[in-house]
Write a protein that holds these residues in place. Structure first.
Motif, PDB file in Angstrom:
ATOM      1  N   PRO A  20       8.787  -9.454  52.103  1.00  0.00           N
ATOM      2  CA  PRO A  20       8.528 -10.598  51.224  1.00  0.00           C
ATOM      3  C   PRO A  20       9.143 -11.916  51.689  1.00  0.00           C
ATOM      4  O   PRO A  20       8.572 -12.975  51.432  1.00  0.00           O
ATOM      5  N   ILE A  21      10.272 -11.872  52.370  1.00  0.00           N
ATOM      6  CA  ILE A  21      10.877 -13.129  52.836  1.00  0.00           C
ATOM      7  C   ILE A  21      10.032 -13.749  53.943  1.00  0.00           C
ATOM      8  O   ILE A  21       9.798 -14.964  53.950  1.00  0.00           O
ATOM      9  N   ILE A  22       9.542 -12.932  54.845  1.00  0.00           N
ATOM     10  CA  ILE A  22       8.655 -13.443  55.896  1.00  0.00           C
ATOM     11  C   ILE A  22       7.370 -13.959  55.269  1.00  0.00           C
ATOM     12  O   ILE A  22       6.868 -15.031  55.643  1.00  0.00           O
ATOM     13  N   GLU A  23       6.842 -13.217  54.308  1.00  0.00           N
ATOM     14  CA  GLU A  23       5.640 -13.662  53.604  1.00  0.00           C
ATOM     15  C   GLU A  23       5.872 -15.019  52.944  1.00  0.00           C
ATOM     16  O   GLU A  23       5.035 -15.928  53.044  1.00  0.00           O
ATOM     17  N   ALA A  24       7.008 -15.186  52.293  1.00  0.00           N
ATOM     18  CA  ALA A  24       7.317 -16.452  51.627  1.00  0.00           C
ATOM     19  C   ALA A  24       7.429 -17.586  52.637  1.00  0.00           C
ATOM     20  O   ALA A  24       6.910 -18.683  52.397  1.00  0.00           O
ATOM     21  N   ARG A  25       8.102 -17.340  53.754  1.00  0.00           N
ATOM     22  CA  ARG A  25       8.227 -18.385  54.781  1.00  0.00           C
ATOM     23  C   ARG A  25       6.871 -18.813  55.306  1.00  0.00           C
ATOM     24  O   ARG A  25       6.601 -20.001  55.495  1.00  0.00           O
ATOM     25  N   LEU A  26       6.017 -17.826  55.567  1.00  0.00           N
ATOM     26  CA  LEU A  26       4.681 -18.145  56.070  1.00  0.00           C
ATOM     27  C   LEU A  26       3.863 -18.903  55.027  1.00  0.00           C
ATOM     28  O   LEU A  26       3.156 -19.857  55.363  1.00  0.00           O
ATOM     29  N   LYS A  27       3.976 -18.500  53.776  1.00  0.00           N
ATOM     30  CA  LYS A  27       3.234 -19.203  52.721  1.00  0.00           C
ATOM     31  C   LYS A  27       3.716 -20.652  52.583  1.00  0.00           C
ATOM     32  O   LYS A  27       2.910 -21.562  52.377  1.00  0.00           O
ATOM     33  N   LEU A  28       5.001 -20.863  52.740  1.00  0.00           N
ATOM     34  CA  LEU A  28       5.530 -22.220  52.682  1.00  0.00           C
ATOM     35  C   LEU A  28       4.995 -23.048  53.856  1.00  0.00           C
ATOM     36  O   LEU A  28       4.548 -24.184  53.675  1.00  0.00           O
ATOM     37  N   THR A  29       4.993 -22.462  55.042  1.00  0.00           N
ATOM     38  CA  THR A  29       4.480 -23.151  56.225  1.00  0.00           C
ATOM     39  C   THR A  29       2.991 -23.454  56.090  1.00  0.00           C
ATOM     40  O   THR A  29       2.541 -24.569  56.378  1.00  0.00           O
ATOM     41  N   VAL A  30       2.229 -22.472  55.641  1.00  0.00           N
ATOM     42  CA  VAL A  30       0.792 -22.672  55.455  1.00  0.00           C
ATOM     43  C   VAL A  30       0.553 -23.734  54.372  1.00  0.00           C
ATOM     44  O   VAL A  30      -0.333 -24.581  54.506  1.00  0.00           O
ATOM     45  N   GLY A  31       1.368 -23.711  53.336  1.00  0.00           N
ATOM     46  CA  GLY A  31       1.246 -24.726  52.287  1.00  0.00           C
ATOM     47  C   GLY A  31       1.435 -26.136  52.834  1.00  0.00           C
ATOM     48  O   GLY A  31       0.656 -27.040  52.514  1.00  0.00           O
ATOM     49  N   TRP A  32       2.451 -26.319  53.660  1.00  0.00           N
ATOM     50  CA  TRP A  32       2.673 -27.652  54.243  1.00  0.00           C
ATOM     51  C   TRP A  32       1.525 -28.043  55.170  1.00  0.00           C
ATOM     52  O   TRP A  32       1.148 -29.215  55.238  1.00  0.00           O
ATOM     53  N   THR A  33       0.964 -27.071  55.857  1.00  0.00           N
ATOM     54  CA  THR A  33      -0.171 -27.367  56.736  1.00  0.00           C
ATOM     55  C   THR A  33      -1.384 -27.774  55.916  1.00  0.00           C
ATOM     56  O   THR A  33      -2.065 -28.755  56.244  1.00  0.00           O
ATOM     57  N   TYR A  34      -1.656 -27.039  54.844  1.00  0.00           N
ATOM     58  CA  TYR A  34      -2.755 -27.433  53.948  1.00  0.00           C
ATOM     59  C   TYR A  34      -2.514 -28.833  53.391  1.00  0.00           C
ATOM     60  O   TYR A  34      -3.441 -29.648  53.300  1.00  0.00           O
ATOM     61  N   ARG A  35      -1.295 -29.115  53.030  1.00  0.00           N
ATOM     62  CA  ARG A  35      -0.981 -30.451  52.502  1.00  0.00           C
ATOM     63  C   ARG A  35      -1.284 -31.515  53.555  1.00  0.00           C
ATOM     64  O   ARG A  35      -1.844 -32.565  53.246  1.00  0.00           O
ATOM     65  N   GLY A  36      -0.913 -31.245  54.787  1.00  0.00           N
ATOM     66  CA  GLY A  36      -1.183 -32.187  55.871  1.00  0.00           C
ATOM     67  C   GLY A  36      -2.670 -32.437  56.070  1.00  0.00           C
ATOM     68  O   GLY A  36      -3.074 -33.512  56.528  1.00  0.00           O
ATOM     69  N   LEU A  37      -3.475 -31.454  55.718  1.00  0.00           N
ATOM     70  CA  LEU A  37      -4.930 -31.597  55.818  1.00  0.00           C
ATOM     71  C   LEU A  37      -5.542 -32.218  54.562  1.00  0.00           C
ATOM     72  O   LEU A  37      -6.746 -32.408  54.487  1.00  0.00           O
ATOM     73  N   GLY A  38      -4.692 -32.511  53.568  1.00  0.00           N
ATOM     74  CA  GLY A  38      -5.180 -33.109  52.329  1.00  0.00           C
ATOM     75  C   GLY A  38      -5.753 -32.103  51.348  1.00  0.00           C
ATOM     76  O   GLY A  38      -6.425 -32.489  50.394  1.00  0.00           O
ATOM     77  N   LEU A  39      -5.487 -30.818  51.556  1.00  0.00           N
ATOM     78  CA  LEU A  39      -5.980 -29.761  50.673  1.00  0.00           C
ATOM     79  C   LEU A  39      -4.859 -29.368  49.713  1.00  0.00           C
ATOM     80  O   LEU A  39      -4.213 -28.336  49.849  1.00  0.00           O
ATOM     81  N   TYR A  40      -4.638 -30.220  48.727  1.00  0.00           N
ATOM     82  CA  TYR A  40      -3.463 -30.127  47.871  1.00  0.00           C
ATOM     83  C   TYR A  40      -3.475 -28.921  46.931  1.00  0.00           C
ATOM     84  O   TYR A  40      -2.423 -28.347  46.669  1.00  0.00           O
ATOM     85  N   ASP A  41      -4.647 -28.529  46.449  1.00  0.00           N
ATOM     86  CA  ASP A  41      -4.699 -27.367  45.570  1.00  0.00           C
ATOM     87  C   ASP A  41      -4.322 -26.094  46.326  1.00  0.00           C
ATOM     88  O   ASP A  41      -3.575 -25.265  45.811  1.00  0.00           O
ATOM     89  N   LYS A  42      -4.821 -25.956  47.549  1.00  0.00           N
ATOM     90  CA  LYS A  42      -4.466 -24.790  48.359  1.00  0.00           C
ATOM     91  C   LYS A  42      -2.986 -24.836  48.721  1.00  0.00           C
ATOM     92  O   LYS A  42      -2.316 -23.808  48.729  1.00  0.00           O
ATOM     93  N   ALA A  43      -2.492 -26.020  49.022  1.00  0.00           N
ATOM     94  CA  ALA A  43      -1.063 -26.161  49.329  1.00  0.00           C
ATOM     95  C   ALA A  43      -0.231 -25.727  48.131  1.00  0.00           C
ATOM     96  O   ALA A  43       0.715 -24.946  48.266  1.00  0.00           O
ATOM     97  N   GLY A  44      -0.585 -26.198  46.954  1.00  0.00           N
ATOM     98  CA  GLY A  44       0.155 -25.857  45.745  1.00  0.00           C
ATOM     99  C   GLY A  44       0.160 -24.370  45.465  1.00  0.00           C
ATOM    100  O   GLY A  44       1.186 -23.811  45.063  1.00  0.00           O
ATOM    101  N   ALA A  45      -0.967 -23.718  45.692  1.00  0.00           N
ATOM    102  CA  ALA A  45      -1.039 -22.272  45.476  1.00  0.00           C
ATOM    103  C   ALA A  45      -0.083 -21.535  46.408  1.00  0.00           C
ATOM    104  O   ALA A  45       0.613 -20.599  45.995  1.00  0.00           O
ATOM    105  N   HIS A  46      -0.015 -21.960  47.651  1.00  0.00           N
ATOM    106  CA  HIS A  46       0.898 -21.327  48.605  1.00  0.00           C
ATOM    107  C   HIS A  46       2.362 -21.625  48.259  1.00  0.00           C
ATOM    108  O   HIS A  46       3.215 -20.745  48.380  1.00  0.00           O
ATOM    109  N   PHE A  47       2.640 -22.837  47.834  1.00  0.00           N
ATOM    110  CA  PHE A  47       4.010 -23.175  47.428  1.00  0.00           C
ATOM    111  C   PHE A  47       4.433 -22.341  46.213  1.00  0.00           C
ATOM    112  O   PHE A  47       5.559 -21.860  46.145  1.00  0.00           O
ATOM    113  N   ALA A  48       3.523 -22.183  45.255  1.00  0.00           N
ATOM    114  CA  ALA A  48       3.826 -21.386  44.065  1.00  0.00           C
ATOM    115  C   ALA A  48       4.076 -19.925  44.438  1.00  0.00           C
ATOM    116  O   ALA A  48       5.006 -19.296  43.920  1.00  0.00           O
TER     117      ALA A  48
END
Length: 99
Positions: A20-48
């Motif tokens: 789960p810790i690796i999963e959380a780290r990856l989700k946080l990283t993917v969330g920031w990447t989605y945010r960088g692409l302007g996909l804020y809803d997907k970013a928020g889901a990954h951050f949550a």
């Protein structure tokens, strides 16, 4: 880039269900990447998701949990949901003050 990110994000929970810790780290990283692409809803889901995993594994006051909760507030702000963003940031700030 978005297609690769979408495929990757679909596999994270399956491939790291027992880590789960690796999963959380990856989700946080993917969330920031989605945010960088302007996909804020997907970013928020990954951050949550990351925040929930960190909360379960490390507790609600752990720095990585709070970092994820703050990121969720950022994504909510970016998406224009200012009321939810403010509430998220205030809740996270209150926990940080207590810590």
């Amino acid at each position: 880039m978005r297609e690769v990110l979408d495929r990757t994000s679909e596999k994270i929970s399956q491939q790291f269900a027992d880590k789960p810790i690796i999963e959380a780290r990856l989700k946080l990283t993917v969330g920031w990447t989605y945010r960088g692409l302007g996909l804020y809803d997907k970013a928020g889901a990954h951050f949550a998701d990351a925040a929930a995993l960190y909360d379960r594994e490390k507790g609600p006051r752990h720095p990585t949990t709070l970092k994820s909760l703050n990121a969720l507030g950022v994504a909510l702000d970016d998406s224009g949901d200012y009321t939810a963003a403010e509430a998220q940031h205030r809740a996270t700030l209150e926990i940080r003050r207590r810590v």
